[in-house]
Design a protein around this motif. Structure first.
Motif, PDB file in Angstrom:
ATOM      1  N   MET A 210       0.952  -1.340   0.065  1.00  0.00           N
ATOM      2  CA  MET A 210      -0.053  -0.071   0.034  1.00  0.00           C
ATOM      3  C   MET A 210       0.827   1.372   0.027  1.00  0.00           C
ATOM      4  O   MET A 210       0.468   2.262  -0.656  1.00  0.00           O
TER       5      MET A 210
ATOM      6  N   LEU B 103       2.538   1.396  -3.824  1.00  0.00           N
ATOM      7  CA  LEU B 103       1.835   1.437  -4.803  1.00  0.00           C
ATOM      8  C   LEU B 103       0.786   2.677  -4.777  1.00  0.00           C
ATOM      9  O   LEU B 103       0.786   3.532  -5.648  1.00  0.00           O
ATOM     10  N   LEU B 104       0.288   3.037  -3.558  1.00  0.00           N
ATOM     11  CA  LEU B 104      -0.436   4.158  -3.138  1.00  0.00           C
ATOM     12  C   LEU B 104      -0.002   5.338  -2.147  1.00  0.00           C
ATOM     13  O   LEU B 104      -0.623   6.190  -2.047  1.00  0.00           O
TER      14      LEU B 104
ATOM     15  N   VAL C 118      -7.999   2.967  -1.169  1.00  0.00           N
ATOM     16  CA  VAL C 118      -7.941   1.844  -1.792  1.00  0.00           C
ATOM     17  C   VAL C 118      -8.879   1.675  -2.886  1.00  0.00           C
ATOM     18  O   VAL C 118     -10.366   1.744  -2.441  1.00  0.00           O
ATOM     19  N   LYS C 119      -8.798   1.302  -4.149  1.00  0.00           N
ATOM     20  CA  LYS C 119     -10.055   1.178  -5.228  1.00  0.00           C
ATOM     21  C   LYS C 119     -10.042  -0.399  -5.433  1.00  0.00           C
ATOM     22  O   LYS C 119      -9.080  -0.825  -5.295  1.00  0.00           O
TER      23      LYS C 119
ATOM     24  N   GLU D   2      -9.980  -1.797  -7.914  1.00  0.00           N
ATOM     25  CA  GLU D   2      -8.898  -2.326  -9.040  1.00  0.00           C
ATOM     26  C   GLU D   2      -7.441  -2.383  -8.626  1.00  0.00           C
ATOM     27  O   GLU D   2      -6.697  -3.063  -9.158  1.00  0.00           O
ATOM     28  N   HIS D   3      -7.178  -1.849  -7.315  1.00  0.00           N
ATOM     29  CA  HIS D   3      -6.068  -1.982  -6.752  1.00  0.00           C
ATOM     30  C   HIS D   3      -5.591  -3.372  -6.240  1.00  0.00           C
ATOM     31  O   HIS D   3      -4.610  -3.849  -5.862  1.00  0.00           O
TER      32      HIS D   3
ATOM     33  N   LEU E 227      -2.072  -5.144  -5.603  1.00  0.00           N
ATOM     34  CA  LEU E 227      -1.466  -5.279  -4.107  1.00  0.00           C
ATOM     35  C   LEU E 227      -1.184  -6.673  -3.756  1.00  0.00           C
ATOM     36  O   LEU E 227      -0.229  -6.859  -3.214  1.00  0.00           O
TER      37      LEU E 227
ATOM     38  N   TYR F 107     -11.359  -4.568   2.266  1.00  0.00           N
ATOM     39  CA  TYR F 107     -11.925  -3.519   1.360  1.00  0.00           C
ATOM     40  C   TYR F 107     -13.217  -3.466   1.810  1.00  0.00           C
ATOM     41  O   TYR F 107     -13.466  -1.965   1.944  1.00  0.00           O
TER      42      TYR F 107
END
Ligand SMILES: [Fe+2]
Length: 380
Positions: A272, A275-276, A342-343, A345-346, A350, A380
Protein backbone atom coordinates in the motif's frame (compact mmCIF):
# COMPACT_ATOMS: atom_id res chain seq x y z
CA UNK A 1 17.14 -28.05 22.38
CA UNK A 2 19.52 -29.02 19.57
CA UNK A 3 19.58 -25.65 17.78
CA UNK A 4 22.46 -23.17 18.02
CA UNK A 5 21.10 -19.64 18.04
CA UNK A 6 22.21 -16.00 18.02
CA UNK A 7 20.43 -13.52 20.25
CA UNK A 8 21.41 -9.87 19.74
CA UNK A 9 20.25 -6.96 21.83
CA UNK A 10 20.75 -3.37 20.92
CA UNK A 11 22.70 -0.36 21.87
CA UNK A 12 22.83 1.69 25.08
CA UNK A 13 19.59 3.63 25.53
CA UNK A 14 19.42 6.74 27.71
CA UNK A 15 15.73 7.17 28.42
CA UNK A 16 13.62 9.81 30.17
CA UNK A 17 12.12 13.27 30.02
CA UNK A 18 14.87 15.82 29.41
CA UNK A 19 17.74 13.43 28.56
CA UNK A 20 18.35 15.36 25.33
CA UNK A 21 20.13 17.92 27.55
CA UNK A 22 22.93 15.38 27.94
CA UNK A 23 23.69 15.09 24.21
CA UNK A 24 26.40 17.79 24.03
CA UNK A 25 28.35 16.46 27.02
CA UNK A 26 28.04 12.94 25.66
CA UNK A 27 29.64 13.95 22.34
CA UNK A 28 32.37 15.94 24.08
CA UNK A 29 33.14 12.97 26.34
CA UNK A 30 33.81 10.90 23.17
CA UNK A 31 36.25 13.59 21.98
CA UNK A 32 33.86 14.62 19.19
CA UNK A 33 33.64 18.24 18.10
CA UNK A 34 31.70 18.49 14.87
CA UNK A 35 28.43 16.55 14.55
CA UNK A 36 26.45 16.34 11.34
CA UNK A 37 22.81 16.39 12.42
CA UNK A 38 20.56 14.54 9.98
CA UNK A 39 16.86 15.33 10.18
CA UNK A 40 13.87 15.79 7.88
CA UNK A 41 12.85 19.21 6.51
CA UNK A 42 9.73 19.43 8.73
CA UNK A 43 11.62 18.83 11.97
CA UNK A 44 14.44 21.16 10.89
CA UNK A 45 11.92 24.00 11.19
CA UNK A 46 10.55 23.13 14.64
CA UNK A 47 11.49 25.02 17.79
CA UNK A 48 12.63 21.99 19.78
CA UNK A 49 15.07 21.13 16.99
CA UNK A 50 16.51 24.64 16.90
CA UNK A 51 16.88 24.45 20.69
CA UNK A 52 18.90 21.24 20.38
CA UNK A 53 21.23 22.82 17.79
CA UNK A 54 21.62 25.89 20.02
CA UNK A 55 22.44 23.77 23.08
CA UNK A 56 25.23 22.01 21.15
CA UNK A 57 26.67 25.29 19.88
CA UNK A 58 26.61 26.69 23.41
CA UNK A 59 28.99 23.89 24.38
CA UNK A 60 31.36 24.93 21.56
CA UNK A 61 30.47 22.09 19.22
CA UNK A 62 30.55 22.97 15.52
CA UNK A 63 27.19 21.85 14.14
CA UNK A 64 26.06 21.21 10.58
CA UNK A 65 22.52 20.18 9.65
CA UNK A 66 21.55 18.05 6.65
CA UNK A 67 17.83 17.79 5.91
CA UNK A 68 17.51 17.14 2.16
CA UNK A 69 15.40 14.01 1.92
CA UNK A 70 12.24 12.74 0.27
CA UNK A 71 9.24 11.37 2.16
CA UNK A 72 10.31 7.98 0.82
CA UNK A 73 14.08 8.63 0.88
CA UNK A 74 16.15 7.81 -2.20
CA UNK A 75 19.79 7.02 -2.89
CA UNK A 76 20.69 10.56 -4.02
CA UNK A 77 19.52 11.90 -0.63
CA UNK A 78 22.12 9.66 0.99
CA UNK A 79 24.93 10.46 -1.46
CA UNK A 80 24.42 14.21 -1.02
CA UNK A 81 24.46 13.77 2.74
CA UNK A 82 27.73 11.82 2.53
CA UNK A 83 29.35 14.55 0.42
CA UNK A 84 28.09 17.18 2.86
CA UNK A 85 29.69 15.29 5.78
CA UNK A 86 33.07 15.14 4.00
CA UNK A 87 32.98 18.75 2.78
CA UNK A 88 32.08 20.03 6.25
CA UNK A 89 34.78 17.83 7.86
CA UNK A 90 32.34 16.44 10.43
CA UNK A 91 33.44 13.76 12.92
CA UNK A 92 30.14 12.06 13.92
CA UNK A 93 26.48 11.75 12.91
CA UNK A 94 23.41 12.49 15.04
CA UNK A 95 20.07 11.37 13.52
CA UNK A 96 17.06 13.20 14.94
CA UNK A 97 13.52 12.35 13.83
CA UNK A 98 11.19 9.53 12.83
CA UNK A 99 11.94 6.49 10.70
CA UNK A 100 12.78 8.40 7.53
CA UNK A 101 15.36 10.76 9.07
CA UNK A 102 16.96 7.94 11.07
CA UNK A 103 17.13 5.67 8.01
CA UNK A 104 18.83 8.39 5.96
CA UNK A 105 21.22 9.13 8.85
CA UNK A 106 22.09 5.42 9.13
CA UNK A 107 22.65 5.12 5.36
CA UNK A 108 24.98 8.16 5.49
CA UNK A 109 26.87 6.49 8.36
CA UNK A 110 27.46 3.56 6.00
CA UNK A 111 28.35 5.81 3.07
CA UNK A 112 31.19 7.70 4.78
CA UNK A 113 33.89 5.01 4.51
CA UNK A 114 32.20 2.61 2.09
CA UNK A 115 32.62 3.70 -1.52
CA UNK A 116 31.06 0.97 -3.64
CA UNK A 117 27.71 1.71 -5.23
CA UNK A 118 25.31 2.23 -2.29
CA UNK A 119 23.07 -0.65 -3.32
CA UNK A 120 26.00 -3.09 -3.52
CA UNK A 121 25.44 -3.14 0.26
CA UNK A 122 21.81 -4.29 -0.17
CA UNK A 123 21.24 -7.02 2.41
CA UNK A 124 18.96 -9.02 0.11
CA UNK A 125 21.87 -9.62 -2.30
CA UNK A 126 24.30 -10.38 0.53
CA UNK A 127 25.75 -6.85 0.54
CA UNK A 128 26.43 -6.82 4.27
CA UNK A 129 29.67 -8.74 3.58
CA UNK A 130 31.13 -5.52 2.12
CA UNK A 131 30.45 -3.54 5.32
CA UNK A 132 34.01 -3.96 6.55
CA UNK A 133 35.33 -0.44 7.24
CA UNK A 134 34.97 1.72 10.34
CA UNK A 135 31.87 3.90 10.52
CA UNK A 136 31.49 7.31 12.20
CA UNK A 137 30.20 7.55 15.78
CA UNK A 138 26.40 7.48 15.46
CA UNK A 139 23.76 8.77 17.89
CA UNK A 140 19.99 8.46 17.34
CA UNK A 141 17.28 10.65 18.83
CA UNK A 142 13.70 9.49 18.08
CA UNK A 143 10.93 12.09 17.83
CA UNK A 144 8.06 9.67 17.09
CA UNK A 145 6.92 6.43 18.73
CA UNK A 146 6.44 4.06 15.82
CA UNK A 147 9.21 2.47 13.77
CA UNK A 148 11.71 2.14 16.59
CA UNK A 149 14.40 2.75 13.95
CA UNK A 150 16.58 4.32 16.66
CA UNK A 151 17.43 0.84 17.98
CA UNK A 152 17.63 -0.81 14.54
CA UNK A 153 20.50 -1.78 12.31
CA UNK A 154 18.92 -1.36 8.89
CA UNK A 155 17.85 1.45 6.59
CA UNK A 156 15.27 1.32 3.83
CA UNK A 157 16.30 3.53 0.90
CA UNK A 158 14.63 3.57 -2.53
CA UNK A 159 16.14 3.72 -5.99
CA UNK A 160 15.75 7.24 -7.44
CA UNK A 161 14.05 6.19 -10.68
CA UNK A 162 12.14 2.99 -10.00
CA UNK A 163 11.37 3.78 -6.31
CA UNK A 164 12.17 0.14 -5.57
CA UNK A 165 12.96 -0.23 -1.87
CA UNK A 166 16.39 -1.57 -0.93
CA UNK A 167 17.48 -2.65 2.55
CA UNK A 168 20.89 -1.70 3.89
CA UNK A 169 21.71 -3.81 6.93
CA UNK A 170 24.73 -4.39 9.12
CA UNK A 171 25.32 -4.67 12.87
CA UNK A 172 27.87 -1.83 12.50
CA UNK A 173 25.01 0.51 11.57
CA UNK A 174 23.49 0.33 15.02
CA UNK A 175 23.61 3.56 17.02
CA UNK A 176 26.42 3.75 19.58
CA UNK A 177 24.01 5.64 21.84
CA UNK A 178 20.27 6.38 21.77
CA UNK A 179 18.81 9.40 23.55
CA UNK A 180 15.10 8.59 23.91
CA UNK A 181 13.40 11.63 25.36
CA UNK A 182 9.57 11.46 25.51
CA UNK A 183 9.38 15.25 25.77
CA UNK A 184 10.43 15.42 22.11
CA UNK A 185 7.27 13.50 21.19
CA UNK A 186 4.86 15.70 23.17
CA UNK A 187 3.92 17.83 20.15
CA UNK A 188 3.06 14.98 17.77
CA UNK A 189 -0.40 15.52 16.22
CA UNK A 190 -3.08 13.04 17.37
CA UNK A 191 -3.53 11.28 14.00
CA UNK A 192 0.25 10.71 13.75
CA UNK A 193 0.35 9.42 17.34
CA UNK A 194 -2.47 6.98 16.59
CA UNK A 195 -1.07 5.68 13.29
CA UNK A 196 2.57 5.38 14.41
CA UNK A 197 1.40 3.83 17.69
CA UNK A 198 -0.55 1.16 15.79
CA UNK A 199 2.61 0.43 13.76
CA UNK A 200 4.43 -0.16 17.06
CA UNK A 201 1.60 -2.36 18.34
CA UNK A 202 1.73 -4.35 15.10
CA UNK A 203 5.50 -4.87 15.54
CA UNK A 204 4.98 -6.30 19.02
CA UNK A 205 2.07 -8.55 18.00
CA UNK A 206 3.66 -9.85 14.79
CA UNK A 207 7.01 -10.41 16.51
CA UNK A 208 5.29 -12.35 19.30
CA UNK A 209 3.55 -14.60 16.75
CA UNK A 210 6.50 -14.90 14.33
CA UNK A 211 7.58 -18.49 13.87
CA UNK A 212 11.28 -18.14 14.76
CA UNK A 213 12.29 -19.35 18.23
CA UNK A 214 13.16 -16.37 20.41
CA UNK A 215 11.69 -16.39 23.95
CA UNK A 216 13.57 -13.19 24.87
CA UNK A 217 11.84 -11.27 22.09
CA UNK A 218 8.52 -12.86 23.07
CA UNK A 219 8.82 -11.44 26.58
CA UNK A 220 9.74 -7.99 25.31
CA UNK A 221 6.89 -8.05 22.77
CA UNK A 222 4.27 -8.92 25.40
CA UNK A 223 5.37 -6.13 27.71
CA UNK A 224 5.56 -3.75 24.73
CA UNK A 225 1.94 -4.62 23.88
CA UNK A 226 0.90 -3.94 27.46
CA UNK A 227 2.53 -0.48 27.52
CA UNK A 228 0.95 0.51 24.20
CA UNK A 229 -2.50 -0.88 25.07
CA UNK A 230 -2.39 1.05 28.34
CA UNK A 231 -1.37 4.38 26.83
CA UNK A 232 -2.18 4.72 23.13
CA UNK A 233 -5.60 6.33 23.65
CA UNK A 234 -4.33 8.75 26.25
CA UNK A 235 -1.29 9.67 24.14
CA UNK A 236 -3.57 10.22 21.14
CA UNK A 237 -6.35 12.24 22.75
CA UNK A 238 -4.90 13.74 25.98
CA UNK A 239 -1.13 13.26 25.91
CA UNK A 240 0.93 13.58 29.06
CA UNK A 241 4.53 12.66 29.76
CA UNK A 242 3.59 9.24 31.21
CA UNK A 243 1.60 8.14 28.15
CA UNK A 244 4.29 9.51 25.82
CA UNK A 245 6.94 7.59 27.81
CA UNK A 246 4.97 4.35 27.54
CA UNK A 247 4.55 4.80 23.80
CA UNK A 248 8.24 5.56 23.23
CA UNK A 249 9.27 2.49 25.23
CA UNK A 250 6.62 0.34 23.55
CA UNK A 251 7.87 1.36 20.10
CA UNK A 252 11.51 0.60 20.93
CA UNK A 253 10.45 -2.75 22.40
CA UNK A 254 8.55 -3.54 19.20
CA UNK A 255 11.63 -2.83 17.11
CA UNK A 256 13.84 -4.90 19.42
CA UNK A 257 11.30 -7.75 19.30
CA UNK A 258 10.90 -7.80 15.52
CA UNK A 259 14.46 -9.02 14.97
CA UNK A 260 12.51 -12.26 15.52
CA UNK A 261 10.48 -11.50 12.40
CA UNK A 262 7.22 -9.86 11.30
CA UNK A 263 4.26 -11.37 9.48
CA UNK A 264 1.23 -11.13 7.24
CA UNK A 265 0.11 -7.66 8.40
CA UNK A 266 3.34 -5.97 7.31
CA UNK A 267 3.15 -7.81 3.99
CA UNK A 268 -0.37 -6.42 3.52
CA UNK A 269 0.81 -2.92 4.48
CA UNK A 270 4.07 -2.60 2.48
CA UNK A 271 2.46 -2.73 -1.01
CA UNK A 272 0.00 0.00 0.00
CA UNK A 273 2.92 2.34 0.67
CA UNK A 274 4.79 1.51 -2.54
CA UNK A 275 1.71 1.52 -4.80
CA UNK A 276 -0.51 4.18 -3.20
CA UNK A 277 1.83 6.08 -0.87
CA UNK A 278 -0.31 5.11 2.14
CA UNK A 279 1.26 6.04 5.51
CA UNK A 280 2.96 2.90 6.86
CA UNK A 281 1.36 3.10 10.31
CA UNK A 282 -2.09 3.72 8.87
CA UNK A 283 -1.73 0.77 6.49
CA UNK A 284 -0.81 -1.50 9.42
CA UNK A 285 -3.63 -0.16 11.59
CA UNK A 286 -6.28 -0.97 8.98
CA UNK A 287 -4.89 -4.43 8.18
CA UNK A 288 -4.05 -5.52 11.73
CA UNK A 289 -7.50 -6.91 12.77
CA UNK A 290 -7.87 -8.82 9.47
CA UNK A 291 -4.34 -10.25 9.66
CA UNK A 292 -4.87 -11.34 13.26
CA UNK A 293 -8.19 -12.99 12.37
CA UNK A 294 -6.29 -14.95 9.70
CA UNK A 295 -3.70 -16.08 12.26
CA UNK A 296 -6.06 -17.05 15.10
CA UNK A 297 -6.91 -20.70 14.33
CA UNK A 298 -4.15 -22.99 15.50
CA UNK A 299 -2.54 -20.32 17.69
CA UNK A 300 -5.26 -19.93 20.32
CA UNK A 301 -2.85 -20.18 23.27
CA UNK A 302 -0.68 -17.37 21.89
CA UNK A 303 -3.79 -15.21 21.40
CA UNK A 304 -4.88 -15.90 25.00
CA UNK A 305 -1.48 -14.66 26.17
CA UNK A 306 -1.74 -11.52 24.01
CA UNK A 307 -5.28 -10.92 25.29
CA UNK A 308 -3.96 -11.02 28.84
CA UNK A 309 -1.25 -8.42 28.16
CA UNK A 310 -3.52 -6.22 26.02
CA UNK A 311 -6.08 -6.16 28.82
CA UNK A 312 -8.78 -7.71 26.63
CA UNK A 313 -12.00 -8.67 28.44
CA UNK A 314 -11.73 -12.10 30.15
CA UNK A 315 -8.19 -12.48 28.77
CA UNK A 316 -9.81 -14.52 26.00
CA UNK A 317 -7.80 -14.67 22.77
CA UNK A 318 -10.98 -15.00 20.76
CA UNK A 319 -11.74 -11.35 21.55
CA UNK A 320 -8.42 -9.92 20.33
CA UNK A 321 -9.71 -9.20 16.82
CA UNK A 322 -12.79 -7.35 18.12
CA UNK A 323 -10.56 -5.43 20.52
CA UNK A 324 -8.40 -4.26 17.58
CA UNK A 325 -11.40 -3.12 15.53
CA UNK A 326 -12.71 -1.17 18.51
CA UNK A 327 -9.28 0.27 19.27
CA UNK A 328 -9.04 1.64 15.71
CA UNK A 329 -12.45 3.24 16.15
CA UNK A 330 -11.54 4.80 19.49
CA UNK A 331 -8.40 6.22 17.86
CA UNK A 332 -10.53 7.58 14.99
CA UNK A 333 -8.60 5.45 12.51
CA UNK A 334 -10.28 3.87 9.47
CA UNK A 335 -11.25 0.18 9.60
CA UNK A 336 -11.59 -0.52 5.87
CA UNK A 337 -9.25 -0.16 2.92
CA UNK A 338 -11.85 1.82 0.95
CA UNK A 339 -11.51 4.55 3.60
CA UNK A 340 -7.80 5.04 2.90
CA UNK A 341 -8.03 5.53 -0.86
CA UNK A 342 -7.84 1.90 -2.00
CA UNK A 343 -10.04 1.14 -5.04
CA UNK A 344 -11.34 -2.26 -6.10
CA UNK A 345 -8.96 -2.32 -9.11
CA UNK A 346 -5.98 -1.98 -6.72
CA UNK A 347 -6.70 -5.25 -4.91
CA UNK A 348 -5.10 -7.62 -7.45
CA UNK A 349 -1.90 -5.55 -7.93
CA UNK A 350 -1.63 -5.24 -4.13
CA UNK A 351 -1.92 -9.02 -3.73
CA UNK A 352 0.74 -9.59 -6.43
CA UNK A 353 3.15 -7.33 -4.52
CA UNK A 354 2.26 -8.73 -1.08
CA UNK A 355 3.16 -12.29 -2.03
CA UNK A 356 6.71 -11.06 -2.89
CA UNK A 357 7.13 -9.18 0.40
CA UNK A 358 9.89 -10.18 2.82
CA UNK A 359 7.76 -10.13 6.01
CA UNK A 360 5.24 -12.98 5.62
CA UNK A 361 7.68 -15.92 5.47
CA UNK A 362 7.97 -15.42 9.26
CA UNK A 363 4.21 -15.44 9.77
CA UNK A 364 3.18 -18.32 12.06
CA UNK A 365 1.21 -19.91 9.22
CA UNK A 366 1.96 -19.81 5.46
CA UNK A 367 0.22 -17.12 3.39
CA UNK A 368 -0.64 -17.87 -0.27
CA UNK A 369 -1.49 -15.49 -3.09
CA UNK A 370 -5.16 -16.47 -2.70
CA UNK A 371 -4.94 -15.72 1.03
CA UNK A 372 -3.68 -12.21 0.22
CA UNK A 373 -6.49 -11.73 -2.32
CA UNK A 374 -9.08 -12.78 0.22
CA UNK A 375 -7.54 -10.70 3.06
CA UNK A 376 -7.54 -7.54 0.92
CA UNK A 377 -11.09 -8.31 -0.23
CA UNK A 378 -12.28 -8.67 3.37
CA UNK A 379 -10.49 -5.50 4.47
CA UNK A 380 -11.84 -3.59 1.47
FE1 LIG B 1 6.22 -1.28 10.75
Amino acid sequence: MQQRLNFNFPCPIRFGAGVIDELADHLLAQGLKHPLIVTDPVIADLDFFKDIVESLKNKNLAVDVYSEMHKNPVKSDVLKGGDFYHNSVCDCIVGIGGGVALDVARAIVLRINHHRDLFDYDDLIGGDKYVTEDVPYFVTVPTTSGTGSEVGRSAIISEDESKKKRILFAPKLMARQVFADPELTMGLPSHVTAATGMDALTHNMEAYLAKNYHPMCDGIALEGMALIAKSIEKATHHPDIQSRSDMLLGSMMGAIAFQKGLGVVHSLAHPMSSLLDTHHGLANAVNLPYGMAFNYNGFEARFDKMAEFLGVIDGDGEHVVDYLFELNQRLELPTQLRDVGVKEEHLEPLAQLAIQDFAHPNNPKPVSLDDFRSLYQKAY
